[in-house]
Design an enzyme around this catalytic site. Structure first.
Site, PDB file in Angstrom:
ATOM      1  N   GLU A 195      -5.162   2.468   2.613  1.00 50.52           N
ATOM      2  CA  GLU A 195      -5.187   1.304   3.591  1.00 50.52           C
ATOM      3  C   GLU A 195      -5.114   1.609   5.000  1.00 50.52           C
ATOM      4  O   GLU A 195      -6.024   0.907   5.792  1.00 50.52           O
ATOM      5  CB  GLU A 195      -3.812   0.302   3.364  1.00 50.52           C
ATOM      6  CG  GLU A 195      -3.970  -0.747   4.161  1.00 50.52           C
ATOM      7  CD  GLU A 195      -3.305  -0.578   5.726  1.00 50.52           C
ATOM      8  OE1 GLU A 195      -3.449  -1.823   6.284  1.00 50.52           O
ATOM      9  OE2 GLU A 195      -2.560   0.115   5.831  1.00 50.52           O
ATOM     10  N   GLU A 196      -4.481   2.473   5.617  1.00 51.57           N
ATOM     11  CA  GLU A 196      -4.505   2.899   6.751  1.00 51.57           C
ATOM     12  C   GLU A 196      -5.678   3.621   7.528  1.00 51.57           C
ATOM     13  O   GLU A 196      -5.690   3.491   8.758  1.00 51.57           O
ATOM     14  CB  GLU A 196      -3.241   4.032   7.190  1.00 51.57           C
ATOM     15  CG  GLU A 196      -1.692   3.688   6.536  1.00 51.57           C
ATOM     16  CD  GLU A 196      -1.246   2.541   7.570  1.00 51.57           C
ATOM     17  OE1 GLU A 196      -1.883   2.280   8.747  1.00 51.57           O
ATOM     18  OE2 GLU A 196      -0.128   2.083   7.295  1.00 51.57           O
ATOM     19  N   ASP A 251       6.228   0.626   6.448  1.00 49.49           N
ATOM     20  CA  ASP A 251       5.018   0.560   6.434  1.00 49.49           C
ATOM     21  C   ASP A 251       4.399   1.684   5.502  1.00 49.49           C
ATOM     22  O   ASP A 251       3.839   2.648   5.842  1.00 49.49           O
ATOM     23  CB  ASP A 251       4.126   0.458   7.914  1.00 49.49           C
ATOM     24  CG  ASP A 251       2.760   0.225   7.720  1.00 49.49           C
ATOM     25  OD1 ASP A 251       2.244  -0.252   6.817  1.00 49.49           O
ATOM     26  OD2 ASP A 251       1.832   0.655   8.875  1.00 49.49           O
ATOM     27  N   HIS A 308       4.024   3.024  12.728  1.00 44.52           N
ATOM     28  CA  HIS A 308       3.091   4.179  12.785  1.00 44.52           C
ATOM     29  C   HIS A 308       3.920   5.266  13.601  1.00 44.52           C
ATOM     30  O   HIS A 308       3.358   5.856  14.585  1.00 44.52           O
ATOM     31  CB  HIS A 308       1.868   3.592  13.653  1.00 44.52           C
ATOM     32  CG  HIS A 308       1.090   2.970  12.603  1.00 44.52           C
ATOM     33  ND1 HIS A 308      -0.197   2.648  12.703  1.00 44.52           N
ATOM     34  CD2 HIS A 308       1.148   2.345  11.263  1.00 44.52           C
ATOM     35  CE1 HIS A 308      -0.762   1.859  11.785  1.00 44.52           C
ATOM     36  NE2 HIS A 308       0.223   1.691  11.013  1.00 44.52           N
ATOM     37  N   ASP A 325       3.002  -6.281   3.390  1.00 43.15           N
ATOM     38  CA  ASP A 325       2.542  -5.220   4.446  1.00 43.15           C
ATOM     39  C   ASP A 325       2.852  -5.743   5.968  1.00 43.15           C
ATOM     40  O   ASP A 325       2.040  -5.636   6.914  1.00 43.15           O
ATOM     41  CB  ASP A 325       1.122  -4.820   4.226  1.00 43.15           C
ATOM     42  CG  ASP A 325       0.675  -3.522   5.081  1.00 43.15           C
ATOM     43  OD1 ASP A 325       1.841  -3.028   5.486  1.00 43.15           O
ATOM     44  OD2 ASP A 325      -0.494  -3.370   5.222  1.00 43.15           O
ATOM     45  N   HIS A 364       0.919  -1.250   0.005  1.00 45.38           N
ATOM     46  CA  HIS A 364      -0.110   0.004  -0.170  1.00 45.38           C
ATOM     47  C   HIS A 364       0.810   1.326   0.080  1.00 45.38           C
ATOM     48  O   HIS A 364       1.823   1.411   0.552  1.00 45.38           O
ATOM     49  CB  HIS A 364      -0.930  -0.161   1.043  1.00 45.38           C
ATOM     50  CG  HIS A 364      -0.401   0.055   2.474  1.00 45.38           C
ATOM     51  ND1 HIS A 364      -0.313   1.237   3.083  1.00 45.38           N
ATOM     52  CD2 HIS A 364      -0.353  -0.930   3.345  1.00 45.38           C
ATOM     53  CE1 HIS A 364       0.532   1.007   4.360  1.00 45.38           C
ATOM     54  NE2 HIS A 364       0.143  -0.252   4.538  1.00 45.38           N
TER      55      HIS A 364
END
Length: 389
Positions: free
Chosen positions: A252-253, A218, A352, A280, A206
């Site tokens: 996606e997130e 990520d 994140h 991912d 993604h």
């Protein structure tokens, strides 16, 4: 798109969709008493703002989401809830799904007890003062209160202060905003099949990432791994029987929006979406292969496993759905998946956070991932079996 065209892929395009866009603003927190200290926080994705001047309240600690749920209604009126947890490192990342529920629902649970805001221990495993963000959600029947994550060292400090039994007072300011409807999209490139081009094997990663770091693990790594695997096949000069479709997913997130948009756009061709796998879960080596396919397709999976064993990939559960988060909508609609499981022991140290940067990635580990995805994509696309059960 320009890069994928330059690399020589077929049918390079964007399939656009619209989304509501949330943006982070100013954010700060400090423990006012009994021991004044600034705290490192980050707003959770989708959180509402505090009043412009911020808010203050007594900070009431809970050891877990379960303990917060057990609190009496009204017991947090005018107060701020703090919720900890006991997430641990695991190779397969299995702790994240369980403890991540706190991030997703904690605000509404706290609001149901009367809280004016909620602060959670970051859903991560690092020991740096880097809080972990991520998407949260509100229940329609509950007030919407500000929600933020606290860095793990600051959470440790809050819990030490709480153990003294003295009331804690917190000041919190968060200024996120929803800026309205914007356009995202799934970027698609293909290696067109030589015999059955309408039948598709999906790989990809993604494109979006959280704003604190640079999105290297990520999911820049996943985009790079699967694009490089497809390029290896393209450069071999041979076309598989079926089409290999590289999908670089959008949004996606914030709720698998790209995956859901893809399902809606291709719903009439679901039977032709033969099997998929997404990268991912960072940039460490693949250590396990799992799949959920038909008995007819099992020899193909066996061959994939045989070829990947020399690079350290062991066989796992052969009746386990997965394949990556963006594929979840397609899996729910019946598409088979194969998952190349990466070592996630350290993944939630970076995930994140501000620490998600390119220096964390080892080139040799990427090479091993590329090899694994190339084996999967080629053998699945060059086969003539039905992967659906």
């Amino acid at each position: 798109m320009a890069k994928l065209k330059q690399l020589g892929f077929d049918s390079v395009r964007v399939e656009p969709f619209e989304m509501q866009t949330w943006m982070r603003g100013e954010e700060s927190a400090e423990l006012i008493s009994p021991f004044p200290q600034p705290l490192e926080i980050t707003s959770l994705g989708g959180s509402v703002a505090t009043p412009e001047q911020g808010l203050e309240g007594e900070l009431v600690p809970f050891a877990s989401l379960a303990e917060l749920r057990a609190a009496a209604p009204g017991s947090l009126d005018g107060k701020i809830a703090y919720v900890g947890h006991a997430m641990q490192r695991t190779q397969d990342g299995s702790s994240y799904g369980f403890y991540g529920e706190l991030r997703r629902v904690g605000a509404s649970v706290a609001a149901g007890k009367g809280a004016i805001a909620v602060l959670i221990r970051s859903i991560g495993t690092d020991s740096h003062r880097f809080p972990h963000t991520g998407q949260m959600n509100y229940q329609d029947d509950m007030p919407r209160i500000p929600a933020a994550a606290l860095s793990n060292p600051d959470a440790d400090q809050i819990e030490r202060v709480a153990s003294r039994g003295q009331p804690m007072q917190l000041r919190l300011k968060m200024m996120p905003e929803v800026v309205g409807t914007t356009e995202s999209g799934n970027v698609i490139a293909e290696i067109r099949g030589r015999e059955n081009p309408e039948e598709v094997v999906i790989i990809g990663g993604h494109l979006d990432s959280w704003d604190l770091g640079t999105g290297a693990i990520d999911d820049g790594a996943g985009v790079a791994i699967t694009t490089a695997a497809a390029k290896l096949i393209l450069d071999a000069g041979k076309r598989p029987r079926r089409t290999i479709r590289l999908i670089l997913w959008g949004a996606e997130e914030v709720g698998l929006l790209g995956g859901r948009a893809y399902l809606e756009r291709h719903r009439d061709a679901l039977e032709q979406q033969l099997i998929g796998s997404e990268s991912d879960f960072g940039a460490e080596r693949v250590w396990q292969l799992t799949a959920q396919v038909s008995e007819q397709a099992q020899p193909v999976v066996d061959l994939i496993g045989e070829l990947l064993a020399p690079i350290g990939v062991a066989r796992g559960d052969m009746d386990k759905p997965g394949g990556g988060p963006d594929l979840i909508p397609m899996v729910e609609a019946g598409m088979p998946t194969l998952r190349l499981v990466q070592n996630g022991t350290d993944y939630f140290d970076l995930h994140h956070t501000h620490d998600d940067t390119l220096d964390k990635i080892e080139a040799a580990a990427l090479d091993q991932n590329v090899a694994a995805f190339a084996v999967f994509a080629w053998l699945a696309a060059d086969s003539n079996v039905n992967f659906r059960q």
